[in-house]
Design a protein around this motif. Structure first.
Motif, mmCIF file in Angstrom:
data_model
loop_
_atom_site.group_PDB
_atom_site.id
_atom_site.type_symbol
_atom_site.label_atom_id
_atom_site.label_comp_id
_atom_site.label_asym_id
_atom_site.label_seq_id
_atom_site.Cartn_x
_atom_site.Cartn_y
_atom_site.Cartn_z
ATOM 1 N N ARG A 69 9.903 79.527 52.381
ATOM 2 C CA ARG A 69 8.995 79.642 53.496
ATOM 3 C C ARG A 69 9.578 80.586 54.716
ATOM 4 O O ARG A 69 10.795 79.850 55.358
ATOM 5 C CB ARG A 69 8.262 78.676 53.616
ATOM 6 N N ARG A 70 9.582 81.144 55.887
ATOM 7 C CA ARG A 70 9.499 82.481 56.744
ATOM 8 C C ARG A 70 10.909 82.419 57.075
ATOM 9 O O ARG A 70 12.130 82.073 57.707
ATOM 10 C CB ARG A 70 9.320 80.564 57.652
ATOM 11 N N PRO A 123 7.424 81.715 64.321
ATOM 12 C CA PRO A 123 6.388 81.323 64.143
ATOM 13 C C PRO A 123 4.807 81.214 64.997
ATOM 14 O O PRO A 123 5.370 80.814 66.278
ATOM 15 C CB PRO A 123 6.029 79.765 63.789
#
Length: 410
Positions: A298-299, A404
């Motif tokens: 993730r990310r 983010p």
């Protein structure tokens, strides 16, 4: 389906192999044609600039006329022109042939992305297949220096082009049965040509330090912004612009590293072409192996892009010295690229409708190739240490773009 996907990946491998296999052949080219560093840069950028300039239009053409058909025609052209590159009697003919080769590659890459987007619905399966597709890029990066080094020592630089001919024939045979309908989206030829001229002028302004090219590019940019805004409405969809900028910055570092690194290893440290390919393994192996795993992180770009800055800093500190530092820097850059490119491709292709996946993929790859052309031109004109300082600064500038984003609640 698996054979077709293998054919698509093999074609992508061939296109990217041509960007990495040539690096270790540059000193042999210099000896053959007696050219300087600037001229060698155009052997690389003749392909890169044409590739970048035509990618946007190539993506639109793939969507409009069917990605399967466009991919097959592009593959046949790529194999044929590779043979012409191998037979080039002069550096000028080679540069022109490389440019035509870039045009063929420019229709293949977005067409391959469009085929995957149409055959595989959005979701975990597509992400996994994009990871395999990205791993193909890693394999080409890893194979390029090693295969190129072996071919150069065996038969000279011309063999690095001849290898594309059998690869192209196998690719064409594997994808001959791919039949996908054309999209009703009409190709807006005028803005597509305008975008190609803009990219070419930008690259020429930097690589050739041409004021005329810069002026023409500014005029074309103003015209596109003022009268062709709707033709490129895809740029505003789902925040794609930031991903295009990130792709260009990362490719600035990667392409410049391959160009500068090959010359340093062979001309300053006196390594053979094969030894140069082996020296690049700390960079290429992570790019080859990790994409299957980074697509599940993730990310991942939040990890990958800062790693690239760290790797560039290590390479800047190493300079031309023969020590463990260059290998460490190459490894960190390789891991950073593996954490950046697969999720970058997934983010772009999943943000647009399948009917426009080729256009979006073309724009992403165009931004990457513009970054590559600028990286080769800029880093190639500086001492190695300062070249990596510049590359690190370029990548550092895009770190905020992968951070983010907080969603504001009204």
């Amino acid at each position: 389906m698996r054979l077709r996907f293998f054919g698509i990946s093999l074609g992508y491998f061939m296109v990217l192999l041509d960007t990495t296999i040539l690096g270790v052949a540059l000193p042999d080219l210099r000896r053959d044609f007696g050219s300087g560093t600037a001229a060698l840069g155009w052997v690389v950028n003749g392909y890169t600039v044409a590739f970048a300039a035509a990618l946007i239009g190539g993506g639109a053409v793939a969507d409009r006329f069917g990605p399967g058909r466009v991919f097959r025609y592009g593959t046949a052209a790529f194999a044929a022109v590779s043979g012409l590159c191998a037979a080039a009697p002069s550096l000028e003919v080679l540069v022109v042939s490389r440019a035509v080769l870039g045009l063929a590659g420019a229709v293949m890459v977005p067409a391959s992305l469009a085929i995957i987007s149409r055959l595989i619905p959005a979701g975990p399966e597509r992400v996994r297949m994009l990871g395999v597709w990205a791993m193909t890029a890693g394999v080409s990066v890893a194979a390029g220096p090693l295969l190129g080094g072996g071919l150069v020592e065996l038969a000279g630089w011309r063999a690095t082009f001849l290898v594309n001919v059998p690869i192209g024939l196998v690719t064409w045979w594997l994808v001959r049965g791919v039949r996908l309908p054309a999209s009703p989206v009409r190709v807006r030829w005028v803005p597509q040509v305008g975008a190609a001229v803009l990219v070419a002028c930008l690259a020429e302004a930097i690589t050739g330090r041409s004021v005329i090219a810069l002026g023409v590019g500014v005029v074309v940019l103003a015209w596109l912004a003022g009268s062709q805004r709707t033709a490129f409405s895809i740029l505003g969809e789902a925040g794609l612009v930031r991903w295009f900028v990130v792709g260009g910055a990362v490719q600035f570092l990667f392409a410049g590293l391959l160009f500068v690194g090959a010359l340093v290893l062979q001309e300053a440290r006196m390594l053979t072409p094969v030894e140069t390919g082996v020296a690049f393994l700390p960079l290429t192996v992570p790019i080859m192996v990790l994409p299957l795993f980074t697509t599940r992180v993730r990310r991942a770009m939040v990890i990958g892009v800062p790693l690239l800055v760290v790797g560039a800093a290590v390479l800047a500190a190493a300079g031309e010295r023969a020590s463990v530092l260059p290998a460490v820097g190459l490894f960190v850059v390789g891991v950073g690229i593996a954490f950046t490119f697969p999720p970058l491709v997934a983010a772009v292709t999943s943000a647009v409708p399948a009917a426009r996946a080729g256009e979006a993929g073309g724009m992403l790859n165009a931004s990457r190739q513009v970054g590559a052309a600028l990286g080769v031109a800029s880093m190639g004109s500086l001492p190695p240490g300062w070249a990596f300082v510049l590359a690190g600064a370029v990548v550092l500038a895009v770190v905020p773009l992968v951070a983010p984003r907080r969603v504001r609640v009204a």
